[in-house]
Design an enzyme around this catalytic site. Sequence first.
Site, PDB file in Angstrom:
ATOM      1  N   ALA A 229     -21.278   9.180 -13.543  1.00 42.49           N
ATOM      2  CA  ALA A 229     -20.797   7.905 -13.009  1.00 42.49           C
ATOM      3  C   ALA A 229     -21.934   6.916 -12.803  1.00 42.49           C
ATOM      4  O   ALA A 229     -21.782   5.711 -13.052  1.00 42.49           O
ATOM      5  CB  ALA A 229     -20.062   8.153 -11.693  1.00 42.49           C
ATOM      6  N   CYS A 393     -42.673  20.899 -19.614  1.00 39.08           N
ATOM      7  CA  CYS A 393     -42.047  20.522 -20.889  1.00 39.08           C
ATOM      8  C   CYS A 393     -43.085  20.012 -21.884  1.00 39.08           C
ATOM      9  O   CYS A 393     -43.030  20.356 -23.076  1.00 39.08           O
ATOM     10  CB  CYS A 393     -40.967  19.479 -20.659  1.00 39.08           C
ATOM     11  SG  CYS A 393     -39.530  20.092 -19.744  1.00 39.08           S
TER      12      CYS A 393
END
Length: 411
Positions: A229, A393
Amino acid sequence: MTIQQPVSRRLVPRPNEGEWPGLAAVPGTPVKARIAEALFRRAVRNLPVRVELGNEVLGRGGPVMRIVRPDDFFRRVGNDSKIGFGEAYMVGDWTADDLAGLLTPFAETLSTLIPPVLQRLARRYVEARQPAEEANSVEGSRENIHRHYDLSNDLFRIFLDDTMSYSAAWFAEGSDDLVAAQERKIDGILDMAGVAAGQHILEIGTGWGGLAIRAAQRGARVTTITISAEQAALAEQRIAEAGLTDRVQVLLRDYREAQGSYDAIVSVEMIEAVGEKYWPTYFATLDRLLKPGGRIGLQSITMPDDRMRVARNDYTWIHKYVFPGGLIPSVESIERNLADEGLRIADRRSLGQDYARTLNHWNRRFQERWADVAALGFDETFRRMWEFYLGYCEAGFRVGYLDVYQLSITR
């Protein structure tokens, strides 16, 4: 460029138990801690790192890791190495001067740091399994995405570039311009899907609207779907500011609920959140929504197939703190699922090293603007969590443990 952080000899305060349940208390038993210490010493003795452990120095020299609370560090790692190592960084049990640089040799030898037989025993008897409630059903996916992407639009705006792209960029040779690299990436994946003026395209995973805006500027009509949202609200705002509301429709909808027929489908780094159980559903949905003669542009983080098969049920620090319910596919696993739907990869492009550079940009900007992040209400534990996530990462992409591909898919 790497992020250089001074090695702090100041103890980091422990996190607030109410905000970070489970972190303030040190888990594990002395026996597990002793085993973890023995395995850690064995693992780092030949790595190009400098581990400062009390008055000892371990490793062959290189980026510095300083273990400031040895007992707590080994108890956390002994309790569950795949989660405890990152949690120990979050609470300040260890620190580093160059986090991504330090983690790189660990990532390079990840599959052999611990003897394989002990890895198998740990998976069976020690390490946590993925919680059933994090499975990527329609409702489960909404909760998983909410936990990361709905943290705060303002947070992401602080460390992302002006395109608000939260995925691997594609740098031109000789350029370190992140905005230009992200625009090049977006054009690259649109080209993989053959997006052109007059087409109606579907985007699965809206992000903050950057790709939809670019596709509409090419003359396409875009339907873009998301289950965040927060992202949908900002994407609609950015689309309106670009004057493209007549060409782009944002729907708060799961990919399984998508309807229609499209000339092209594009999805950038969303498949990692689908989960192996739902891959057949995901690719069947692509096939169902794609018009005859259409193409799919898919950008996916990947890992080698053998490692994916071993790690498919692992519950790691990344799952617990960053991306619940996720699984990074291999190119081979994508090909197997495509074949079941009569689809195939027609073209591919690797952006693995570009992702390492992208993450370095994000990490540098996040650190430089930490005061702005803190002003949003995020605490020191969150700062160290986010630094570990980005550095972890970056190291994985540097050594090829992770890759990312842009794929052109056809029938």
